[in-house]
Every structure is written in structure tokens, then in C-alpha cells.
Design a protein around this motif. Structure first.
Motif, short mmCIF file in Angstrom:
data_model
loop_
_atom_site.label_atom_id
_atom_site.label_comp_id
_atom_site.label_asym_id
_atom_site.label_seq_id
_atom_site.Cartn_x
_atom_site.Cartn_y
_atom_site.Cartn_z
N THR A 173 13.51 -3.15 14.10
CA THR A 173 12.39 -3.08 13.17
C THR A 173 11.99 -4.46 12.67
O THR A 173 12.84 -5.30 12.41
CB THR A 173 12.79 -2.20 11.96
N GLY A 174 10.68 -4.64 12.54
CA GLY A 174 10.13 -5.84 11.93
C GLY A 174 9.26 -5.43 10.76
O GLY A 174 8.64 -4.36 10.78
N ILE A 175 9.24 -6.26 9.72
CA ILE A 175 8.45 -5.96 8.53
C ILE A 175 7.66 -7.19 8.15
O ILE A 175 8.21 -8.30 8.12
CB ILE A 175 9.36 -5.55 7.35
N PHE B 73 10.33 -2.95 -0.05
CA PHE B 73 10.88 -2.14 1.04
C PHE B 73 12.32 -1.77 0.70
O PHE B 73 13.02 -2.51 0.03
CB PHE B 73 10.82 -2.91 2.37
N PRO B 74 12.78 -0.60 1.18
CA PRO B 74 14.16 -0.19 0.89
C PRO B 74 15.17 -1.24 1.37
O PRO B 74 15.02 -1.82 2.45
CB PRO B 74 14.31 1.12 1.70
N ASP B 75 16.21 -1.47 0.57
CA ASP B 75 17.22 -2.49 0.89
C ASP B 75 17.82 -2.31 2.28
O ASP B 75 17.94 -3.27 3.03
CB ASP B 75 18.35 -2.47 -0.15
N GLY B 76 18.20 -1.11 2.63
CA GLY B 76 18.79 -0.87 3.94
C GLY B 76 17.86 -1.23 5.08
O GLY B 76 18.30 -1.71 6.13
N LEU B 77 16.60 -1.01 4.88
CA LEU B 77 15.61 -1.34 5.91
C LEU B 77 15.44 -2.86 6.03
O LEU B 77 15.39 -3.40 7.13
CB LEU B 77 14.27 -0.67 5.58
N ILE B 78 15.40 -3.52 4.89
CA ILE B 78 15.32 -4.99 4.89
C ILE B 78 16.55 -5.57 5.59
O ILE B 78 16.44 -6.47 6.43
CB ILE B 78 15.21 -5.54 3.44
N ARG C 54 0.85 -1.19 0.00
CA ARG C 54 0.00 0.00 0.00
C ARG C 54 0.89 1.25 0.00
O ARG C 54 1.95 1.28 0.62
CB ARG C 54 -0.92 0.01 1.23
N LYS C 55 0.43 2.28 -0.69
CA LYS C 55 1.24 3.50 -0.81
C LYS C 55 1.52 4.14 0.54
O LYS C 55 2.58 4.76 0.73
CB LYS C 55 0.56 4.50 -1.76
N GLU C 56 0.62 3.99 1.50
CA GLU C 56 0.85 4.58 2.83
C GLU C 56 2.05 3.94 3.52
O GLU C 56 2.83 4.61 4.18
CB GLU C 56 -0.40 4.42 3.71
N ALA C 57 2.21 2.63 3.37
CA ALA C 57 3.35 1.93 3.97
C ALA C 57 4.64 2.32 3.26
O ALA C 57 5.67 2.55 3.91
CB ALA C 57 3.14 0.42 3.92
N SER C 58 4.59 2.40 1.96
CA SER C 58 5.76 2.79 1.19
C SER C 58 6.21 4.20 1.57
O SER C 58 7.40 4.44 1.80
CB SER C 58 5.44 2.72 -0.31
N ARG C 59 5.28 5.12 1.66
CA ARG C 59 5.59 6.50 2.03
C ARG C 59 6.20 6.55 3.44
O ARG C 59 7.21 7.21 3.67
CB ARG C 59 4.34 7.37 1.95
N PHE C 60 5.60 5.83 4.39
CA PHE C 60 6.10 5.80 5.77
C PHE C 60 7.55 5.33 5.80
O PHE C 60 8.39 5.93 6.47
CB PHE C 60 5.21 4.89 6.62
N CYS C 61 7.85 4.26 5.08
CA CYS C 61 9.22 3.73 5.06
C CYS C 61 10.19 4.71 4.42
O CYS C 61 11.29 4.94 4.94
CB CYS C 61 9.25 2.40 4.32
N ASN C 62 9.80 5.29 3.31
CA ASN C 62 10.68 6.23 2.62
C ASN C 62 10.93 7.50 3.43
O ASN C 62 12.05 8.01 3.48
CB ASN C 62 10.13 6.57 1.24
N GLU C 63 9.89 8.02 4.08
CA GLU C 63 10.02 9.24 4.86
C GLU C 63 10.80 9.03 6.16
O GLU C 63 11.36 9.98 6.70
CB GLU C 63 8.64 9.83 5.18
N SER D 230 13.09 6.30 6.74
CA SER D 230 14.08 5.25 6.54
C SER D 230 15.26 5.34 7.50
O SER D 230 15.63 4.34 8.14
CB SER D 230 14.58 5.28 5.09
N SER D 231 15.86 6.49 7.66
CA SER D 231 17.05 6.60 8.52
C SER D 231 16.68 6.36 9.99
O SER D 231 17.43 5.70 10.71
CB SER D 231 17.74 7.95 8.35
N LYS D 232 15.55 6.86 10.44
CA LYS D 232 15.11 6.64 11.82
C LYS D 232 14.77 5.17 12.05
O LYS D 232 15.06 4.62 13.11
CB LYS D 232 13.89 7.50 12.14
N LEU D 233 14.15 4.54 11.07
CA LEU D 233 13.76 3.14 11.21
C LEU D 233 14.98 2.23 11.31
O LEU D 233 14.95 1.23 12.03
CB LEU D 233 12.86 2.71 10.05
N LYS D 234 16.05 2.56 10.62
CA LYS D 234 17.27 1.76 10.67
C LYS D 234 17.92 1.79 12.06
O LYS D 234 18.68 0.90 12.41
CB LYS D 234 18.26 2.22 9.61
N GLU D 235 17.59 2.82 12.85
CA GLU D 235 18.13 2.94 14.21
C GLU D 235 17.30 2.16 15.23
O GLU D 235 17.72 2.00 16.37
CB GLU D 235 18.19 4.41 14.62
N LYS D 236 16.12 1.71 14.83
CA LYS D 236 15.22 0.98 15.72
C LYS D 236 15.34 -0.52 15.48
O LYS D 236 15.86 -0.97 14.47
CB LYS D 236 13.76 1.39 15.44
#
Length: 170
Positions: A90-92, A111-116, A71-80, A82-88
Motif C-alpha cells: 500500500t501507498g498513501i 490515516f489509521p496507524d496500522g495502515l501508516i 476527504r471523508k470518502e478516503a477516510s471511509r475507504f481506509c476504515n472499511e 483497513s485489514s485488507k489494505l494491510k495485506e497489500k
């Protein structure tokens, strides 16, 4: 909110942010929230866009997949975020009717590679075709493409349990 001591243990807070169309990703989010050993905020990304991530130790992102895309909402959340999520921690997760390598590829492609790479838990929980929540066109497409005539679910409770264990132990 800072972590506080609760009965001698460090108190954690977890965000489950999901994007859903017919409720599968939401239902899984609710089931996960009951299995986690922390305070959990469950947020529908379609309803709330700006989420302060600072108060969360762990973040779980879930989405249903339609025509190969989350869903576009999930994609937008991850993209906006991304750097903060990598510090947590995270589960996907995704909900889809594909299985095996195809489903795993959908997860990685959306999902962005770095986040995966930084996630402590990744999972495909299966999916649902809920005819009661579909419009006429959606029903016709599912009938034609998937050959399914009625509501069907292949959500794996075992996969949800395993994912929750990974998050709890992270």
C-alpha cells in the motif's frame, strides 16, 4: 483476476483510489498511473464506493486535505478496508499546502496507524489553490487565511517520481 505472465514477468495490478475536491489528488493519481509498471485502475472514491480489492496486488490511496482533514470518502475507504489494505503493498499520499513536519503530521493524523505502519510508500506531494474551481466562499477563505490571491501550485514532480519508484520496487 489472477496474476498472469507477461513476457516472462509476473503481471501486477494496481489500484489508485483517490478523493478530491478541486482535482489535485486526481491529477496526481493520473501522473502516478503513467509512472507505474503495472496495469492501473484509477478510481474516484466519490463516484465508486464498493471496490473489490482481491484483484489488486498494490493499492495507492490519495486525498486532498482541507482544514487538516482528508476527504471523508478516503477516510471511509481506509476504515472499511483497513485489514485488507494491510495485506497489500500500500501507498498513501496527500495533497496539501503545508510543508515539512506539519505536512507529515497531517499525513499521519489522517490515516489509521496500522495502515501508516504497513505502507510501502508515504508522501505529501504538495497542493494547489485553484481559483478557477473554487466557489466564492472558498476563494475568500484562502485569501484571508493563506493570503493568496490567485491560483497557485507547489506539487513536487520529484516526490511523485520517488513515490512511483517505491511502489514499482515493492
Amino acid at each position: 483476476m489472477d496474476n498472469v505472465k507477461n513476457k516472462g514477468e509476473l503481471y501486477m495490478k494496481t489500484l489508485i483510489a483517490y478523493a478530491t475536491k478541486h482535482g489535485a489528488a486526481e491529477g496526481i493519481g493520473k501522473r502516478l498511473s503513467e509512472k507505474l509498471n503495472s496495469e492501473v485502475d484509477l478510481i474516484n472514491l466519490k463516484e465508486i464506493r464498493n471496490i473489490g480489492l482481491a484483484e489488486y496486488d498494490k493499492v495507492i490511496i490519495g486525498s486532498s486535505v482541507y482544514m487538516g482533514k482528508i476527504r471523508k470518502e478516503a477516510s471511509r475507504f481506509c476504515n472499511e478496508n483497513s485489514s485488507k489494505l494491510k495485506e497489500k503493498k500500500t501507498g498513501i499520499y496527500i495533497c496539501c499546502m503545508r510543508e515539512g513536519k506539519e505536512a507529515e503530521q497531517e499525513l499521519k493524523d489522517n490515516f489509521p496507524d496500522g495502515l501508516i505502519d504497513s505502507a510501502v510508500a508515504l508522501s505529501v506531494f504538495g497542493g494547489e489553490f485553484n481559483f478557477d474551481k473554487m466557489n466564492f466562499m472558498e476563494k475568500m477563505i484562502v485569501k484571508k487565511v493563506a493570503g493568496i490571491e490567485e491560483t497557485q501550485s507547489n506539487i513536487s514532480e520529484e516526490s511523485i517520481d520517488n513515490f512511483a519508484d517505491l511502489i514499482n520496487n515493492a
